[in-house]
Design a protein around this motif. Structure first.
Motif, PDB file in Angstrom:
ATOM      1  N   GLY A 188       0.627  -1.227  -0.021  1.00  0.00           N
ATOM      2  CA  GLY A 188       0.125  -0.035   0.140  1.00  0.00           C
ATOM      3  C   GLY A 188       0.629   1.390  -0.103  1.00  0.00           C
ATOM      4  O   GLY A 188       0.399   2.382  -0.561  1.00  0.00           O
ATOM      5  N   ALA A 189       1.942   1.396   0.770  1.00  0.00           N
ATOM      6  CA  ALA A 189       2.645   2.502   0.768  1.00  0.00           C
ATOM      7  C   ALA A 189       4.048   2.654   0.162  1.00  0.00           C
ATOM      8  O   ALA A 189       4.432   3.713   0.064  1.00  0.00           O
ATOM      9  CB  ALA A 189       2.751   2.746   2.395  1.00  0.00           C
ATOM     10  N   ILE A 190       4.817   1.590  -0.320  1.00  0.00           N
ATOM     11  CA  ILE A 190       6.027   1.833  -0.732  1.00  0.00           C
ATOM     12  C   ILE A 190       5.895   1.848  -2.085  1.00  0.00           C
ATOM     13  O   ILE A 190       5.528   0.692  -2.726  1.00  0.00           O
ATOM     14  CB  ILE A 190       7.048   0.550  -0.201  1.00  0.00           C
ATOM     15  CG1 ILE A 190       6.930   0.640   1.227  1.00  0.00           C
ATOM     16  CG2 ILE A 190       8.359   0.837  -0.968  1.00  0.00           C
ATOM     17  CD1 ILE A 190       7.725   1.497   2.011  1.00  0.00           C
ATOM     18  N   LYS A 191       5.738   2.664  -2.939  1.00  0.00           N
ATOM     19  CA  LYS A 191       5.268   2.724  -4.232  1.00  0.00           C
ATOM     20  C   LYS A 191       6.292   3.370  -5.242  1.00  0.00           C
ATOM     21  O   LYS A 191       6.184   3.166  -6.613  1.00  0.00           O
ATOM     22  CB  LYS A 191       4.058   3.519  -4.694  1.00  0.00           C
ATOM     23  CG  LYS A 191       2.758   2.813  -3.873  1.00  0.00           C
ATOM     24  CD  LYS A 191       1.551   3.806  -3.895  1.00  0.00           C
ATOM     25  CE  LYS A 191       0.300   2.962  -3.424  1.00  0.00           C
ATOM     26  NZ  LYS A 191      -0.527   3.986  -2.913  1.00  0.00           N
ATOM     27  N   ASP A 192       7.625   3.861  -4.666  1.00  0.00           N
ATOM     28  CA  ASP A 192       8.461   4.292  -5.616  1.00  0.00           C
ATOM     29  C   ASP A 192      10.051   3.904  -5.254  1.00  0.00           C
ATOM     30  O   ASP A 192      10.130   3.342  -3.978  1.00  0.00           O
ATOM     31  CB  ASP A 192       8.313   5.624  -5.919  1.00  0.00           C
ATOM     32  CG  ASP A 192       8.359   6.508  -4.718  1.00  0.00           C
ATOM     33  OD1 ASP A 192       8.674   5.927  -3.490  1.00  0.00           O
ATOM     34  OD2 ASP A 192       7.809   7.551  -4.665  1.00  0.00           O
ATOM     35  N   LYS A 193      10.961   4.045  -5.750  1.00  0.00           N
ATOM     36  CA  LYS A 193      12.365   3.888  -5.537  1.00  0.00           C
ATOM     37  C   LYS A 193      12.845   4.419  -4.108  1.00  0.00           C
ATOM     38  O   LYS A 193      13.376   3.885  -3.457  1.00  0.00           O
ATOM     39  CB  LYS A 193      13.480   3.969  -6.629  1.00  0.00           C
ATOM     40  CG  LYS A 193      13.270   3.005  -7.812  1.00  0.00           C
ATOM     41  CD  LYS A 193      14.286   3.156  -8.703  1.00  0.00           C
ATOM     42  CE  LYS A 193      13.936   2.150  -9.831  1.00  0.00           C
ATOM     43  NZ  LYS A 193      14.207   3.007 -10.965  1.00  0.00           N
ATOM     44  N   ALA A 194      12.611   5.807  -4.152  1.00  0.00           N
ATOM     45  CA  ALA A 194      12.758   6.554  -3.110  1.00  0.00           C
ATOM     46  C   ALA A 194      12.154   5.969  -1.784  1.00  0.00           C
ATOM     47  O   ALA A 194      13.067   5.783  -0.757  1.00  0.00           O
ATOM     48  CB  ALA A 194      12.437   8.070  -3.254  1.00  0.00           C
ATOM     49  N   ALA A 195      11.162   5.603  -1.661  1.00  0.00           N
ATOM     50  CA  ALA A 195      10.392   4.951  -0.655  1.00  0.00           C
ATOM     51  C   ALA A 195      11.196   3.654  -0.044  1.00  0.00           C
ATOM     52  O   ALA A 195      11.464   3.342   1.096  1.00  0.00           O
ATOM     53  CB  ALA A 195       8.897   4.694  -0.728  1.00  0.00           C
ATOM     54  N   VAL A 196      11.562   2.930  -1.188  1.00  0.00           N
ATOM     55  CA  VAL A 196      12.382   1.596  -0.951  1.00  0.00           C
ATOM     56  C   VAL A 196      13.764   2.159  -0.137  1.00  0.00           C
ATOM     57  O   VAL A 196      14.156   1.552   0.877  1.00  0.00           O
ATOM     58  CB  VAL A 196      12.751   0.855  -2.414  1.00  0.00           C
ATOM     59  CG1 VAL A 196      13.361  -0.168  -1.868  1.00  0.00           C
ATOM     60  CG2 VAL A 196      11.561   0.422  -2.830  1.00  0.00           C
ATOM     61  N   VAL A 197      14.522   3.077  -0.610  1.00  0.00           N
ATOM     62  CA  VAL A 197      15.520   3.418  -0.073  1.00  0.00           C
ATOM     63  C   VAL A 197      15.440   3.674   1.396  1.00  0.00           C
ATOM     64  O   VAL A 197      16.227   3.465   2.287  1.00  0.00           O
ATOM     65  CB  VAL A 197      16.234   4.572  -0.860  1.00  0.00           C
ATOM     66  CG1 VAL A 197      17.556   5.109  -0.099  1.00  0.00           C
ATOM     67  CG2 VAL A 197      16.779   4.072  -2.169  1.00  0.00           C
ATOM     68  N   LEU A 198      14.413   4.770   1.798  1.00  0.00           N
ATOM     69  CA  LEU A 198      14.355   5.094   3.079  1.00  0.00           C
ATOM     70  C   LEU A 198      13.724   3.815   3.851  1.00  0.00           C
ATOM     71  O   LEU A 198      14.305   4.026   5.100  1.00  0.00           O
ATOM     72  CB  LEU A 198      12.907   6.115   3.056  1.00  0.00           C
ATOM     73  CG  LEU A 198      13.223   7.572   2.753  1.00  0.00           C
ATOM     74  CD1 LEU A 198      11.760   8.416   3.063  1.00  0.00           C
ATOM     75  CD2 LEU A 198      14.215   8.176   3.585  1.00  0.00           C
ATOM     76  N   PHE A 199      12.974   3.074   3.378  1.00  0.00           N
ATOM     77  CA  PHE A 199      12.875   1.707   4.373  1.00  0.00           C
ATOM     78  C   PHE A 199      13.964   0.977   4.839  1.00  0.00           C
ATOM     79  O   PHE A 199      14.305   1.048   5.612  1.00  0.00           O
ATOM     80  CB  PHE A 199      11.654   0.992   3.384  1.00  0.00           C
ATOM     81  CG  PHE A 199      11.690  -0.419   4.077  1.00  0.00           C
ATOM     82  CD1 PHE A 199      10.513  -0.695   4.898  1.00  0.00           C
ATOM     83  CD2 PHE A 199      12.461  -1.413   3.773  1.00  0.00           C
ATOM     84  CE1 PHE A 199      10.416  -1.898   5.562  1.00  0.00           C
ATOM     85  CE2 PHE A 199      12.109  -2.690   4.473  1.00  0.00           C
ATOM     86  CZ  PHE A 199      11.186  -2.872   5.334  1.00  0.00           C
TER      87      PHE A 199
END
Lengths: 194, 179
Positions: B132-143
């Motif tokens: 639901g919330a991790i929809k782009d590469k930047a969010a994956v990196v933050l995670f």
């Protein structure tokens, strides 16, 4: 007036302990040394019970300490003291957020925060998994086979495999309430003496 | 009537949460998001993030947030009373009667197995939330940054929350978000 003091001590704990239930522990040690309401050995018992009963650990701790100090009214007063700052602070924040919900900067901040939340949940889960599935003591054993056999808690691994299959793979079971799996696990744990 | 439902739902969440704030997520997903629709998965994550960096118990903070959304200030209070109610009853019973509760072998066995179950439920929740919330590469990196550091170092969640909020704003402003 013991009730007023209990309320005040737990109000302070609720106000200054940031980061969840376990963050209240240093405050509880401090209360014990300053007031003598309970000993540190009693506190250790209270932590064990709070961790092995349902509910938030911080709330359980406050109830237990309050009950030990001043009976049922003590339990109620200490718990209310603990949650009071949360209620006030969160309602204030929720009010502000409601006004700024459509603000672009707030939305951008939450975009970053969601990744943060999921990562924190995942790492908390993995830390629990580590103590649940691994026996670090096994590394002292002789021979690779013995280490491998002892390192993993095989009963736990087997149960996890069954639960994973049930919650993800089997259609009619997937829809069940999580508590069904928790209750079933408790029974299995007792039957197979985990 | 709504307030009573709110109280009972959160009492249910309180009684079904084993092992602290993060163990509450699968139950909240079921009760609050799926069953009552009081908040979306994303909102739940927002509240959880704010609950981490504001004072107090995370379960209580999250309950107050959702309660406020459903029924204003009174709703916030009612939801919180609901989530703490089972603790009050259960702990007082144990403290008064079963003083050696945590030492009983059956209790220890049950809880060892419940911990396994909680791990599996959290794993499922993380997968669902990720979708639901991790929809782009930047969010994956933050995670990855938060997950990696929090596993190996004892850093306060406040640091991560402040960092990710700032990163979210910067990534959005610079147009990296969404790629």
């Amino acid at each position: 007036m013991i009730f007023l003091r209990l309320f005040w001590e737990f109000f302070k704990t609720g106000l200054f302990a940031v980061g969840g239930g376990l963050a209240t522990l240093p405050f509880l040690y401090d209360i014990s040394t300053r007031t003598g309401w309970y000993t540190q050995a009693q506190l250790a018992d209270m932590i064990a019970v709070s961790e092995s009963t349902p509910g938030a650990i911080g709330v359980n701790m406050a109830t237990y300490v309050g009950f030990t100090t001043a009976g049922i009214p003590g339990a109620v007063v200490a718990t209310l003291g603990l949650v009071c700052p949360s209620i006030i602070i969160i309602i204030l924040i929720a009010r502000v957020l409601k006004q700024f919900r459509n603000n672009k900067t707030v939305d951008a901040a939450f975009y970053g925060l969601r990744a943060c939340s999921i990562a924190l949940i995942a790492s908390a889960g993995l830390l629990v998994a580590r103590i649940t599935f691994l026996n670090p003591g096994a590394l002292q054993l002789e021979g690779a086979a013995a280490v491998l056999k002892g390192l993993l808690n095989w009963k736990a691994v087997a149960l996890a495999a069954v639960l994973l299959a049930a919650t993800r793979g089997i259609k009619p079971l997937k829809k069940l309430h999580p508590i069904v799996f928790i209750a079933a696990s408790a029974v299995i744990g007792i039957l197979f003496s985990f | 009537m709504k307030l009573l439902t709110l109280f009972l739902s959160f009492a249910k969440v309180g009684v079904m949460t084993f092992g602290g704030g993060y163990a509450m997520i699968p139950i909240l997903e079921r009760e609050i998001v799926d069953k009552h629709g009081w908040a979306s998965s994303e909102e739940l994550m927002d509240y959880y993030a704010v609950g981490q960096c504001t004072p107090g118990v995370i379960a209580v903070n999250t309950a107050t947030f959702i309660g406020y959304k459903v029924g204003g200030g009174v709703g916030g209070v009612v939801a919180t009373m609901g989530v703490i109610f089972p603790s009050l009853i259960i702990i007082m019973l144990i403290a008064g009667i079963l003083t050696n509760f945590a030492e009983i072998p059956a209790v220890k066995s049950a809880f060892s197995a419940i911990r396994v179950c909680v791990c599996v439920l959290i794993f499922n929740s993380v997968l669902k939330l990720w979708k639901g919330a991790i929809k782009d590469k930047a969010a994956v990196v933050l995670f990855a940054i938060v997950f990696g550091i929090s596993l190996f170092f004892d850093v306060s969640p406040i640091v991560f929350v402040v960092f990710c909020a700032a990163a979210g704003i910067i990534l959005t402003r610079t147009g990296v978000r969404g790629k």
